[in-house]
Design a protein around this motif. Sequence first.
Motif, PDB file in Angstrom:
ATOM      1  N   ASP A 110      -9.957  23.174   2.470  1.00 19.43           N
ATOM      2  CA  ASP A 110     -11.226  22.732   3.442  1.00 19.43           C
ATOM      3  C   ASP A 110     -12.298  23.917   3.616  1.00 19.43           C
ATOM      4  OD1 ASP A 110     -10.271  20.175   3.867  1.00 19.43           O
ATOM      5  OD2 ASP A 110      -9.453  20.631   5.880  1.00 19.43           O
ATOM      6  N   ARG A 111     -11.976  24.951   3.128  1.00 19.41           N
ATOM      7  CA  ARG A 111     -13.101  26.111   3.174  1.00 19.41           C
ATOM      8  C   ARG A 111     -14.100  25.586   2.255  1.00 19.41           C
ATOM      9  NH1 ARG A 111     -10.808  31.658   0.747  1.00 19.41           N
ATOM     10  NH2 ARG A 111     -12.942  32.159   1.101  1.00 19.41           N
ATOM     11  N   LEU A 112     -14.122  24.686   1.194  1.00 18.55           N
ATOM     12  CA  LEU A 112     -15.119  24.549   0.487  1.00 18.55           C
ATOM     13  C   LEU A 112     -14.871  23.198  -0.289  1.00 18.55           C
ATOM     14  CD1 LEU A 112     -17.911  25.287  -0.832  1.00 18.55           C
ATOM     15  CD2 LEU A 112     -16.531  25.785  -2.976  1.00 18.55           C
ATOM     16  N   LEU A 113     -15.869  22.004   0.465  1.00 16.40           N
ATOM     17  CA  LEU A 113     -15.501  20.689  -0.242  1.00 16.40           C
ATOM     18  C   LEU A 113     -16.111  20.652  -1.780  1.00 16.40           C
ATOM     19  CD1 LEU A 113     -16.427  18.639   2.939  1.00 16.40           C
ATOM     20  CD2 LEU A 113     -13.932  19.419   2.040  1.00 16.40           C
ATOM     21  N   HIS A 114     -15.756  19.590  -2.469  1.00 15.11           N
ATOM     22  CA  HIS A 114     -16.429  19.595  -3.674  1.00 15.11           C
ATOM     23  C   HIS A 114     -18.145  19.327  -3.786  1.00 15.11           C
ATOM     24  CE1 HIS A 114     -16.744  18.552  -8.111  1.00 15.11           C
ATOM     25  NE2 HIS A 114     -17.298  17.363  -7.684  1.00 15.11           N
ATOM     26  N   GLY A 115     -18.317  18.641  -3.002  1.00 15.70           N
ATOM     27  CA  GLY A 115     -19.776  18.459  -2.987  1.00 15.70           C
ATOM     28  C   GLY A 115     -20.507  19.742  -2.554  1.00 15.70           C
ATOM     29  N   ALA A 133       0.904  -1.145   0.118  1.00 11.89           N
ATOM     30  CA  ALA A 133      -0.029   0.120   0.046  1.00 11.89           C
ATOM     31  C   ALA A 133       0.725   1.351  -0.031  1.00 11.89           C
ATOM     32  CB  ALA A 133      -1.062  -0.141   0.964  1.00 11.89           C
ATOM     33  N   LEU A 134       0.533   2.356  -0.754  1.00  9.91           N
ATOM     34  CA  LEU A 134       1.067   3.504  -0.660  1.00  9.91           C
ATOM     35  C   LEU A 134      -0.183   4.323   0.019  1.00  9.91           C
ATOM     36  CD1 LEU A 134       2.912   5.781  -1.508  1.00  9.91           C
ATOM     37  CD2 LEU A 134       1.525   5.983  -3.921  1.00  9.91           C
ATOM     38  N   VAL A 135       0.401   5.333   1.047  1.00 10.75           N
ATOM     39  CA  VAL A 135      -0.676   6.175   1.712  1.00 10.75           C
ATOM     40  C   VAL A 135      -0.319   7.609   1.297  1.00 10.75           C
ATOM     41  CG1 VAL A 135      -1.529   7.010   3.897  1.00 10.75           C
ATOM     42  CG2 VAL A 135      -0.699   4.536   3.610  1.00 10.75           C
ATOM     43  N   LEU A 136      -1.117   8.261   0.630  1.00 11.05           N
ATOM     44  CA  LEU A 136      -0.878   9.678   0.308  1.00 11.05           C
ATOM     45  C   LEU A 136      -1.634  10.652   1.197  1.00 11.05           C
ATOM     46  CD1 LEU A 136      -1.645   9.316  -3.522  1.00 11.05           C
ATOM     47  CD2 LEU A 136       0.818   9.509  -2.687  1.00 11.05           C
ATOM     48  N   PRO A 137      -1.229  11.919   0.974  1.00  9.18           N
ATOM     49  CA  PRO A 137      -1.907  12.797   1.956  1.00  9.18           C
ATOM     50  C   PRO A 137      -3.419  13.003   1.600  1.00  9.18           C
ATOM     51  CG  PRO A 137       0.275  13.774   1.029  1.00  9.18           C
ATOM     52  CD  PRO A 137      -0.040  12.516   0.407  1.00  9.18           C
ATOM     53  N   ALA A 138      -3.998  13.406   2.613  1.00 13.03           N
ATOM     54  CA  ALA A 138      -5.696  13.608   2.191  1.00 13.03           C
ATOM     55  C   ALA A 138      -5.969  14.945   1.769  1.00 13.03           C
ATOM     56  CB  ALA A 138      -6.520  13.331   3.422  1.00 13.03           C
ATOM     57  N   GLY A 139      -6.861  15.092   1.016  1.00 12.89           N
ATOM     58  CA  GLY A 139      -7.383  16.352   0.600  1.00 12.89           C
ATOM     59  C   GLY A 139      -7.508  16.640  -1.126  1.00 12.89           C
ATOM     60  N   GLU A 140      -7.877  17.803  -1.453  1.00 12.62           N
ATOM     61  CA  GLU A 140      -8.146  18.017  -2.946  1.00 12.62           C
ATOM     62  C   GLU A 140      -6.816  18.328  -3.442  1.00 12.62           C
ATOM     63  OE1 GLU A 140      -9.852  18.112  -6.519  1.00 12.62           O
ATOM     64  OE2 GLU A 140     -11.140  17.928  -4.342  1.00 12.62           O
ATOM     65  N   SER A 141      -5.677  18.804  -2.663  1.00 10.69           N
ATOM     66  CA  SER A 141      -4.437  19.292  -3.126  1.00 10.69           C
ATOM     67  C   SER A 141      -3.478  18.022  -3.688  1.00 10.69           C
ATOM     68  CB  SER A 141      -3.808  20.145  -2.134  1.00 10.69           C
ATOM     69  OG  SER A 141      -3.734  19.460  -1.129  1.00 10.69           O
ATOM     70  N   THR A 142      -4.099  16.941  -3.256  1.00 11.37           N
ATOM     71  CA  THR A 142      -3.210  15.732  -3.653  1.00 11.37           C
ATOM     72  C   THR A 142      -3.420  15.316  -4.843  1.00 11.37           C
ATOM     73  OG1 THR A 142      -3.405  14.836  -1.445  1.00 11.37           O
ATOM     74  CG2 THR A 142      -3.067  13.046  -3.090  1.00 11.37           C
ATOM     75  N   LYS A 143      -4.733  15.786  -5.796  1.00  9.95           N
ATOM     76  CA  LYS A 143      -4.781  15.500  -7.126  1.00  9.95           C
ATOM     77  C   LYS A 143      -3.691  16.555  -7.848  1.00  9.95           C
ATOM     78  CE  LYS A 143      -8.869  15.594  -8.816  1.00  9.95           C
ATOM     79  NZ  LYS A 143     -10.429  15.617  -9.118  1.00  9.95           N
ATOM     80  N   SER A 144      -2.560  16.203  -7.904  1.00 11.03           N
ATOM     81  CA  SER A 144      -1.473  17.205  -8.450  1.00 11.03           C
ATOM     82  C   SER A 144      -0.395  16.481  -9.095  1.00 11.03           C
ATOM     83  CB  SER A 144      -0.897  18.086  -7.265  1.00 11.03           C
ATOM     84  OG  SER A 144      -0.182  17.030  -6.449  1.00 11.03           O
ATOM     85  N   TRP A 145       0.414  17.303  -9.826  1.00  8.18           N
ATOM     86  CA  TRP A 145       1.424  16.460 -10.726  1.00  8.18           C
ATOM     87  C   TRP A 145       2.424  15.850  -9.695  1.00  8.18           C
ATOM     88  CZ3 TRP A 145       1.109  15.283 -15.588  1.00  8.18           C
ATOM     89  CH2 TRP A 145       0.650  15.981 -16.513  1.00  8.18           C
ATOM     90  N   PRO A 146       3.066  16.521  -8.684  1.00 10.98           N
ATOM     91  CA  PRO A 146       3.852  15.839  -7.790  1.00 10.98           C
ATOM     92  C   PRO A 146       3.204  14.358  -7.173  1.00 10.98           C
ATOM     93  CG  PRO A 146       3.795  18.149  -7.195  1.00 10.98           C
ATOM     94  CD  PRO A 146       2.572  17.844  -8.065  1.00 10.98           C
ATOM     95  N   ASN A 147       1.976  14.180  -6.868  1.00 10.31           N
ATOM     96  CA  ASN A 147       1.395  13.228  -6.321  1.00 10.31           C
ATOM     97  C   ASN A 147       1.213  12.088  -7.488  1.00 10.31           C
ATOM     98  OD1 ASN A 147       1.319  13.292  -3.450  1.00 10.31           O
ATOM     99  ND2 ASN A 147       0.107  15.364  -3.662  1.00 10.31           N
ATOM    100  N   LEU A 148       0.829  12.426  -8.681  1.00 14.72           N
ATOM    101  CA  LEU A 148       0.785  11.576  -9.846  1.00 14.72           C
ATOM    102  C   LEU A 148       2.067  10.740 -10.034  1.00 14.72           C
ATOM    103  CD1 LEU A 148      -0.743  10.360 -12.014  1.00 14.72           C
ATOM    104  CD2 LEU A 148      -0.237  12.468 -13.316  1.00 14.72           C
ATOM    105  N   THR A 149       3.096  11.761 -10.054  1.00 18.79           N
ATOM    106  CA  THR A 149       4.352  11.082 -10.277  1.00 18.79           C
ATOM    107  C   THR A 149       4.798  10.378  -9.124  1.00 18.79           C
ATOM    108  OG1 THR A 149       5.340  13.152 -11.542  1.00 18.79           O
ATOM    109  CG2 THR A 149       6.798  11.846 -10.652  1.00 18.79           C
ATOM    110  N   ARG A 150       4.610  10.542  -8.157  1.00 20.93           N
ATOM    111  CA  ARG A 150       4.846   9.830  -6.834  1.00 20.93           C
ATOM    112  C   ARG A 150       4.209   8.240  -6.904  1.00 20.93           C
ATOM    113  NH1 ARG A 150       3.559  11.093  -0.466  1.00 20.93           N
ATOM    114  NH2 ARG A 150       4.231   9.019   0.470  1.00 20.93           N
ATOM    115  N   THR A 151       2.987   8.481  -7.414  1.00 19.33           N
ATOM    116  CA  THR A 151       2.017   7.247  -7.225  1.00 19.33           C
ATOM    117  C   THR A 151       2.560   6.276  -8.582  1.00 19.33           C
ATOM    118  OG1 THR A 151       0.116   8.277  -6.664  1.00 19.33           O
ATOM    119  CG2 THR A 151      -0.277   6.236  -7.777  1.00 19.33           C
ATOM    120  N   VAL A 152       2.845   6.982  -9.776  1.00 21.55           N
ATOM    121  CA  VAL A 152       3.257   6.203 -11.019  1.00 21.55           C
ATOM    122  C   VAL A 152       4.738   5.555 -10.550  1.00 21.55           C
ATOM    123  CG1 VAL A 152       4.031   6.333 -13.285  1.00 21.55           C
ATOM    124  CG2 VAL A 152       2.067   7.329 -12.642  1.00 21.55           C
ATOM    125  N   GLU A 153       5.513   6.174 -10.043  1.00 17.08           N
ATOM    126  CA  GLU A 153       6.812   5.698  -9.658  1.00 17.08           C
ATOM    127  C   GLU A 153       6.874   4.822  -8.706  1.00 17.08           C
ATOM    128  OE1 GLU A 153       9.647   6.306 -11.505  1.00 17.08           O
ATOM    129  OE2 GLU A 153       8.994   7.965 -12.520  1.00 17.08           O
TER     130      GLU A 153
END
Length: 374
Positions: A270-275, A76-96
């Motif tokens: 966290d000021r505004l969640l997607h939903g 398992a890979l555990v990433l930070p929580a939150g909308e900011s995780t949907k980013s190039w750095p975390n995509l790269t981290r996940t793929v690698e």
Amino acid sequence: MTQAALIPDPVTVHVPLGDRAYDVRIGAGLIDRAGQEIAPFLRRARVAVVTDETVAPLHLKRLQDALAAQGIASEALVLPAGESTKSWPNLTRTVEWLLEQRVERRDIVVAFGGGVIGDLVGFAAAILRRGVRFVQIPTTLLAQVDSSVGGKTGINSPHGKNLIGAFHQPTLVLADIAVLDTLSPRDFLAGYGEVAKYGLLGDATFFDWLEENGPRLRDDLALRQQAIAHSVVMKVGIVTRDETEQGERALLNLGHTFGHALESATGYSDRLLHGEGVAIGCALAFDLSARMGLCSQEAPSRVLDHLRNMGMPAALRDIPGDLPDNETLIDLMGQDKKVVDGHLRFVLARDIGAAFVSDDVQRDQLSAVLSDSR
């Protein structure tokens, strides 16, 4: 918490997309059955799981134990929580990380979390080795009714939300409705914004049902399953007819042009969640529709009343902190994926359950709606 004695049997919604068809399983306890559910799709008995720091301490051991019970090894890979995780750095981290795990094209990657994890991991699976299979195990109401189904994957850009991504359908979706008991009231209600959207865009009878039963979904598993399954059935019908959003699928973006701009304006925080952004966006879309003479004044009043009755934000004034001025918000809407030939496109409504796509919206109309919502 829900009543254990009232736990309904799982239901299955099939997504008929030819050789990319798959099932969405909806029921309580599916995390504990994950090994049995996933095993038939494996070529070798191992999977790679990607989750986040909120889900991992609550549910990761259960999932890995369920996999191990069927002889399936997992890392398992555990990433930070939150909308900011949907980013190039975390995509790269996940793929690698997936490459380090020697994930092959015939293996399966498990996206175990809310919409952020599902979108990010689905996109990583789409581009890894030009496409590997993945299973969605959504752990939020929002992800169970919307983002885990339909194959939209992606990450955000400073220019806007979900501007980088691909269509990549999952192999299986396991929506464990009991896991939603661990959500905070705010996160549960944020997901409810997407549930209400389905009634507003194409099923007035469902919206009537939600007006009566929406407040009970938190505590009644049977009603919760019914709402989730109905939402999924509606989405599957639209996706099957328009998989890559050439026409009808755009209706699923009701409230999203406003919502995405507001998420960008609040820094995907966290000021505004997607939903919550979607809920506010739906209220604004119906207000705009009424101002344009497309629907009666009763429709936006019903939308607003229902969101208020559910305890949800429904206007700009409900967002904490300062917001940019109207012109800046409208410019942010111009970065939306739905812009065509430079024209803003909105999902508007002729009534509850009767949405349509329009690019015939004037800036002064938008500004007036935004001003009255502040």
